[in-house]
Design a protein around this motif. Structure first.
Motif, PDB file in Angstrom:
ATOM      1  N   PRO A 249       0.822  -1.211   0.000  1.00 42.01           N
ATOM      2  CA  PRO A 249       0.000   0.000   0.000  1.00 42.01           C
ATOM      3  C   PRO A 249       0.855   1.260   0.000  1.00 42.01           C
ATOM      4  O   PRO A 249       1.950   1.291   0.577  1.00 42.01           O
ATOM      5  CB  PRO A 249      -0.803  -0.121   1.303  1.00 42.01           C
ATOM      6  CG  PRO A 249      -0.858  -1.579   1.580  1.00 42.01           C
ATOM      7  CD  PRO A 249       0.457  -2.122   1.097  1.00 42.01           C
TER       8      PRO A 249
ATOM      9  N   ARG B  12      -4.702   3.111   0.342  1.00 40.81           N
ATOM     10  CA  ARG B  12      -4.818   1.699  -0.027  1.00 40.81           C
ATOM     11  C   ARG B  12      -4.190   1.392  -1.392  1.00 40.81           C
ATOM     12  O   ARG B  12      -3.921   0.232  -1.717  1.00 40.81           O
ATOM     13  CB  ARG B  12      -6.293   1.291  -0.085  1.00 40.81           C
ATOM     14  CG  ARG B  12      -7.050   1.417   1.229  1.00 40.81           C
ATOM     15  CD  ARG B  12      -8.497   1.051   0.990  1.00 40.81           C
ATOM     16  NE  ARG B  12      -9.369   1.178   2.132  1.00 40.81           N
ATOM     17  CZ  ARG B  12      -9.642   0.207   2.993  1.00 40.81           C
ATOM     18  NH1 ARG B  12      -9.084  -0.983   2.838  1.00 40.81           N
ATOM     19  NH2 ARG B  12     -10.464   0.410   3.996  1.00 40.81           N
TER      20      ARG B  12
ATOM     21  N   GLN C 202      -4.051   0.168   9.112  1.00 39.81           N
ATOM     22  CA  GLN C 202      -3.078  -0.438   8.208  1.00 39.81           C
ATOM     23  C   GLN C 202      -1.818  -0.758   8.998  1.00 39.81           C
ATOM     24  O   GLN C 202      -1.238   0.135   9.639  1.00 39.81           O
ATOM     25  CB  GLN C 202      -2.746   0.509   7.049  1.00 39.81           C
ATOM     26  CG  GLN C 202      -3.905   0.779   6.106  1.00 39.81           C
ATOM     27  CD  GLN C 202      -3.512   1.740   5.001  1.00 39.81           C
ATOM     28  OE1 GLN C 202      -3.235   2.907   5.257  1.00 39.81           O
ATOM     29  NE2 GLN C 202      -3.491   1.250   3.768  1.00 39.81           N
ATOM     30  N   SER C 203      -1.432  -1.995   8.984  1.00 44.51           N
ATOM     31  CA  SER C 203      -0.243  -2.448   9.716  1.00 44.51           C
ATOM     32  C   SER C 203      -0.296  -2.023  11.178  1.00 44.51           C
ATOM     33  O   SER C 203       0.714  -1.612  11.764  1.00 44.51           O
ATOM     34  CB  SER C 203       1.030  -1.897   9.054  1.00 44.51           C
ATOM     35  OG  SER C 203       1.115  -2.312   7.713  1.00 44.51           O
TER      36      SER C 203
ATOM     37  N   THR D  43      -5.143   5.079   9.918  1.00 45.20           N
ATOM     38  CA  THR D  43      -5.033   5.879   8.711  1.00 45.20           C
ATOM     39  C   THR D  43      -6.328   6.654   8.540  1.00 45.20           C
ATOM     40  O   THR D  43      -7.413   6.091   8.644  1.00 45.20           O
ATOM     41  CB  THR D  43      -4.817   4.992   7.474  1.00 45.20           C
ATOM     42  OG1 THR D  43      -3.577   4.297   7.615  1.00 45.20           O
ATOM     43  CG2 THR D  43      -4.779   5.820   6.196  1.00 45.20           C
TER      44      THR D  43
END
Length: 296
Positions: A172, A203, A283-284, A288
């Motif tokens: 991403p 994304r 995300q991870s 976000t």
């Protein structure tokens, strides 16, 4: 953790006191921070003159007239405080103020400054995730600095460079921007803000901003411009007052009042022509914030 603009603001706040100052004495009030202090830490610094203060990514660098530079990292909660008999200033800006409890004062630099005034620069770190280490050779090849990518503060970071760095990457776009081996010093806040300015989804696969043969690099150009501008704006504003960050003079940063998407979940997108609503995704393992309507 303080991001690049916050560290740069701290550097600029410390510079008038530390640059050109002679180190009279160094106190270490414990044996370690995140790592143990180097052997002969105080002895190496005492008697030296601080020639200049630099920054590489999120690291502060103290260059001395003799001996190796000192690498400093603020960690999660570290802050420097400048003290004289009459005043106490802490360079930096934060939503949750930095600690000033003396119990967390771990390193004290006693300095004779260029104006012949003796001042103390105190490193306070409640969580002790910061550190101070010497670069025994060249800072660029110290293990803490080795492998860092391009700085996002100059013209070297342009669309062509981003396209080259991200070409073929399926990760991403946000993750690619946070990869310190590609671009040094970008963090969660400013990546979210830059992607919004560029109109690009976090994304999106990073490689999709690299133009196909014969096509323009419009996306890469937009993103490079957005990254440079958001970092410059944040430095000019004194950083973002989030969690434990505070400037070298003790004041708070105000870039958080300019956030377009970060921490604004559920609010209307601030772009005048957009009817989207700011959304938060993970995300991870990190939050976000983006507008799914105008960021594609």
């Amino acid at each position: 953790m303080p991001e690049l603009p916050e560290v740069e603001t701290v550097r600029r706040g410390l510079e008038p006191t530390m640059e050109g100052a002679k180190v009279l004495k160094v106190e270490t009030r414990r044996a370690n921070l995140r790592f143990p202090f180097p052997e002969r830490f105080a002895e190496t610094l005492e008697g030296r003159t601080i020639v200049s203060l630099g920054r590489r990514a999120k690291y502060l660098l103290l260059y001395l007239d003799q001996g190796p530079p000192l690498i400093c990292h603020l960690g999660m909660s570290g802050a420097f405080r400048v003290q004289t008999e009459d005043e106490s200033l802490t360079p930096g800006l934060f939503h949750h103020p930095r600690s000033k409890l003396e119990a967390h004062d771990h390193v004290v630099f006693h300095l004779l400054c260029r104006d012949d005034v003796t001042r103390r620069v105190i490193f306070n770190d409640p969580r002790r995730f910061g550190f101070m280490l010497f670069a025994t050779e060249v800072p660029a090849i110290h293990p803490m600095l080795d492998g860092l990518g391009v700085e996002p503060t100059g013209n070297a970071l342009d669309g062509a460079m981003l396209a080259t760095l991200f070409k073929g990457k399926q990760t991403p776009l946000k993750a690619a921007l946070l990869d310190q081996t590609l671009i040094a010093g970008l963090g969660n806040i400013y990546v979210s803000e830059a992607l919004w300015r560029a109109g690009l989804s976090p994304r999106r696969a990073a490689g999709t901003i690299a133009p196909a043969k014969g096509q323009s690099s419009l996306r890469a150009d937009r993103l490079a411009t957005a990254v440079r501008s958001v970092i410059a704006d944040a430095i000019e504003a004194g950083g973002s007052s989030l969690r434990d960050y505070r400037q070298a003079d003790g004041s708070e940063g105000n870039f958080q009042h300019r956030f377009s998407v970060y921490d604004r979940e559920g609010e209307p997108c601030p772009k005048p022509t957009c009817r989207g609503v700011i959304t938060r995704i993970v995300q991870s393992g990190r939050s976000t914030f983006y507008c799914p309507v105008c960021q594609r």
